[in-house]
Design a protein around this motif. Structure first.
Motif, mmCIF file in Angstrom:
data_model
loop_
_atom_site.group_PDB
_atom_site.id
_atom_site.type_symbol
_atom_site.label_atom_id
_atom_site.label_comp_id
_atom_site.label_asym_id
_atom_site.label_seq_id
_atom_site.Cartn_x
_atom_site.Cartn_y
_atom_site.Cartn_z
ATOM 1 N N LEU A 1 -35.365 32.074 1.375
ATOM 2 C CA LEU A 1 -35.275 32.181 2.828
ATOM 3 C C LEU A 1 -36.650 32.163 3.464
ATOM 4 O O LEU A 1 -37.571 32.839 3.035
ATOM 5 C CB LEU A 1 -34.537 33.474 3.204
ATOM 6 N N VAL A 2 -36.783 31.367 4.513
ATOM 7 C CA VAL A 2 -38.017 31.359 5.310
ATOM 8 C C VAL A 2 -37.638 31.028 6.747
ATOM 9 O O VAL A 2 -36.771 30.204 7.005
ATOM 10 C CB VAL A 2 -39.048 30.333 4.768
ATOM 11 N N GLY A 3 -38.273 31.693 7.674
ATOM 12 C CA GLY A 3 -38.043 31.399 9.078
ATOM 13 C C GLY A 3 -39.241 30.657 9.636
ATOM 14 O O GLY A 3 -40.317 31.234 9.807
ATOM 15 N N ASN A 4 -39.102 29.380 9.926
ATOM 16 C CA ASN A 4 -40.224 28.574 10.402
ATOM 17 C C ASN A 4 -39.686 27.475 11.288
ATOM 18 O O ASN A 4 -38.781 26.747 10.898
ATOM 19 C CB ASN A 4 -40.972 27.967 9.199
ATOM 20 N N GLY A 5 -40.255 27.343 12.484
ATOM 21 C CA GLY A 5 -39.765 26.363 13.440
ATOM 22 C C GLY A 5 -39.956 24.932 13.018
ATOM 23 O O GLY A 5 -39.369 24.023 13.612
ATOM 24 N N GLN A 6 -40.782 24.692 11.995
ATOM 25 C CA GLN A 6 -41.009 23.317 11.558
ATOM 26 C C GLN A 6 -39.916 22.813 10.620
ATOM 27 O O GLN A 6 -39.869 21.629 10.332
ATOM 28 C CB GLN A 6 -42.359 23.207 10.833
ATOM 29 N N LEU A 7 -39.059 23.681 10.161
ATOM 30 C CA LEU A 7 -37.997 23.288 9.240
ATOM 31 C C LEU A 7 -36.726 22.990 10.030
ATOM 32 O O LEU A 7 -36.244 23.837 10.778
ATOM 33 C CB LEU A 7 -37.732 24.396 8.229
ATOM 34 N N GLU A 8 -36.201 21.796 9.881
ATOM 35 C CA GLU A 8 -34.976 21.410 10.570
ATOM 36 C C GLU A 8 -33.806 21.441 9.599
ATOM 37 O O GLU A 8 -33.833 20.774 8.568
ATOM 38 C CB GLU A 8 -35.096 20.011 11.176
ATOM 39 N N ILE A 9 -32.792 22.218 9.938
ATOM 40 C CA ILE A 9 -31.578 22.281 9.136
ATOM 41 C C ILE A 9 -30.615 21.218 9.652
ATOM 42 O O ILE A 9 -30.272 21.200 10.838
ATOM 43 C CB ILE A 9 -30.919 23.665 9.216
ATOM 44 N N VAL A 10 -30.194 20.319 8.761
ATOM 45 C CA VAL A 10 -29.287 19.245 9.153
ATOM 46 C C VAL A 10 -27.924 19.460 8.506
ATOM 47 O O VAL A 10 -27.827 19.941 7.383
ATOM 48 C CB VAL A 10 -29.866 17.870 8.767
ATOM 49 N N THR A 11 -26.893 19.117 9.219
ATOM 50 C CA THR A 11 -25.480 19.320 8.850
ATOM 51 C C THR A 11 -25.154 20.804 8.735
ATOM 52 O O THR A 11 -24.246 21.301 9.382
ATOM 53 C CB THR A 11 -25.095 18.605 7.537
ATOM 54 N N GLY A 12 -25.897 21.533 7.892
ATOM 55 C CA GLY A 12 -25.698 22.978 7.790
ATOM 56 C C GLY A 12 -24.544 23.381 6.913
ATOM 57 O O GLY A 12 -24.141 24.547 6.913
ATOM 58 N N GLY A 13 -23.975 22.446 6.125
ATOM 59 C CA GLY A 13 -22.899 22.823 5.216
ATOM 60 C C GLY A 13 -23.440 23.535 3.992
ATOM 61 O O GLY A 13 -24.631 23.485 3.687
ATOM 62 N N TRP A 14 -22.542 24.202 3.284
ATOM 63 C CA TRP A 14 -22.948 24.877 2.046
ATOM 64 C C TRP A 14 -23.429 23.867 1.016
ATOM 65 O O TRP A 14 -24.287 24.140 0.201
ATOM 66 C CB TRP A 14 -21.773 25.683 1.506
ATOM 67 N N VAL A 15 -22.856 22.672 1.058
ATOM 68 C CA VAL A 15 -23.250 21.557 0.192
ATOM 69 C C VAL A 15 -23.241 20.290 1.035
ATOM 70 O O VAL A 15 -22.881 20.304 2.203
ATOM 71 C CB VAL A 15 -22.283 21.396 -1.006
ATOM 72 N N MET A 16 -23.659 19.175 0.414
ATOM 73 C CA MET A 16 -23.440 17.853 1.004
ATOM 74 C C MET A 16 -22.189 17.306 0.324
ATOM 75 O O MET A 16 -22.253 16.755 -0.768
ATOM 76 C CB MET A 16 -24.653 16.945 0.766
#
Length: 399
Positions: free
Chosen positions: A223-238
């Protein structure tokens, strides 16, 4: 409720038949005249045990009779109060099997033609590109397209584009399979955690850098909180989109989104599916209903990629076939080339792209199969290696 009652009655009846059959067998053994003729005698202790067991069975049989009577009364009461014809109970046939009668009602609801107008071509806006029509027209062959094997030959020159108008989109990302060749924990220990550690150090070097991450299951272990990281889709898996039930697609999407909301306060806005073997319109619909506004797909049949590229349709609004008012539209980008790795993402010529895949530097585990190896960038050659005209042309053709 009726089905449960019927199953209960059936099970109780079968138990009674089994108990009664055992009782008859024991009784026959006890009074069998051939036993005495053959000289066989049971010891009194065994006879006593058998008699005790018979008495126990008789007691159980009597209790089951009472249970069946109560169940029968309950079923009759339910059927008397229920609307429609009474429920049909299982019955015992002559050959010794139980039969469950078919339901007198159809197992599905009838649908009036007015409810299916969308299937006949509704009054909504007609799509410019109908995938069902495209699939019927394409031959789905595998013609050699030159350097872009699954496409068509693309010719270009170093001065085809004005460098001032060239826009280059670099999208650093990492695709991590939570389940494939290794276990989930082994992938994390041997590969994934190192990717995430390197990502943080590289993002800190330049605040303009961005990184995409899609698989929340791995991210939940780190876990890291950083505004430069973009989470896409956000599902548990692809997820696989071809064979998965929509319940599973929704469940894994909820799992990932709830984790992101609880731990990061993040809400994905873009879908990212670079490795499912084929893409389902159901997933596009679910992403739109999850408030995502755009999505990217990669693994599409090469005949479709070629057709979409030739018709300038690699970016489109994905609409469901039954949608007559465009409420399901989601903006979609289809990647044009073979894969999501470096050799197939900078342009149509993987020989040029592979020169910038530094994981394939000479002496490593993998190399460039197009016989032009990458070179490490140093202070001495950075000007030469920084976006040469040929690469700029490739990038321009792919943008």
């Amino acid at each position: 409720m009726k089905l449960k009652k019927q199953v209960t009655v059936c099970g109780a009846a079968i138990f009674c038949v089994a108990v009664f059959s055992l009782y008859l067998m024991l009784d026959r053994v006890q009074h069998d005249p051939t036993r005495h003729q053959s000289g066989g005698n049971f010891p009194r202790s065994q006879i006593s045990v058998l008699q005790n067991r018979i008495e126990q069975l008789e007691q159980l049989l009597e209790e089951n009779h009472e249970i069946i009577s109560h169940i029968k009364e309950s079923v009759l009461e339910l059927t008397a109060n229920a609307e429609g014809p009474p429920a049909l109970l299982p019955y015992y046939t002559v050959n010794g099997s139980w039969v469950v009668p078919p339901e007198p009602r159809p197992s599905f609801f009838s649908i009036s033609p007015q409810d299916c107008q969308f299937a006949l071509g509704g009054q909504g806006q007609k799509p410019e590109l109908q995938m069902l029509t495209v699939s019927e027209e394409l031959p789905f062959d595998n013609v050699d397209g030159g350097v872009w094997k699954q496409g068509f030959d693309i010719s270009y020159g170093p001065h085809d584009w004005d460098a001032e108008d060239l826009q280059v989109f670099v999208v650093p990302h990492s695709h991590n399979d939570p389940g494939w060749i290794k276990t989930f924990d082994k992938y994390y220990a041997e590969q994934t955690q190192h990717i995430l550690h390197s990502m943080v150090s590289k993002l800190q070097e330049d605040p303009r850098r961005r990184f995409l991450w899609a698989e929340v299951s791995f991210f939940a272990k780190w876990l890291v909180g950083n505004g430069q990281l973009e989470i896409v889709t956000g599902g548990w898996v692809m997820p696989d989109e071809a064979n998965s039930h929509y319940f599973a697609l929704i469940d894994q999407l909820i799992e990932g989104h709830q984790w992101l909301e609880k731990n990061l306060g993040a809400t994905p806005r873009s879908g990212w599916a670079v490795d499912p073997f084929g893409h389902s319109p159901t997933m596009a619909y679910l992403l739109r209903r999850a408030n995502l506004t755009s999505m990217l797909i990669q693994r599409v049949h090469y005949a479709i990629k070629k057709h979409f590229a030739a018709t300038h349709s690699l970016e489109f609004m994905w609409r469901q076939t039954w949608d007559s008012d465009s409420s399901t539209d989601i903006f979609c980008h289809m990647m044009p080339f073979y894969s999501y790795d470096v050799p197939h993402t900078c342009g149509p010529d993987p020989k040029i792209c592979c020169q910038f895949d530094f994981k394939r530097l000479p002496g490593g585990r993998i190399n460039c199969p197009w016989k032009v190896p990458p070179r490490a960038i140093t202070e001495a050659n950075v000007a030469e290696r920084y976006l040469p005209p040929v690469l700029a042309s490739c990038l321009g053709s792919a943008a």
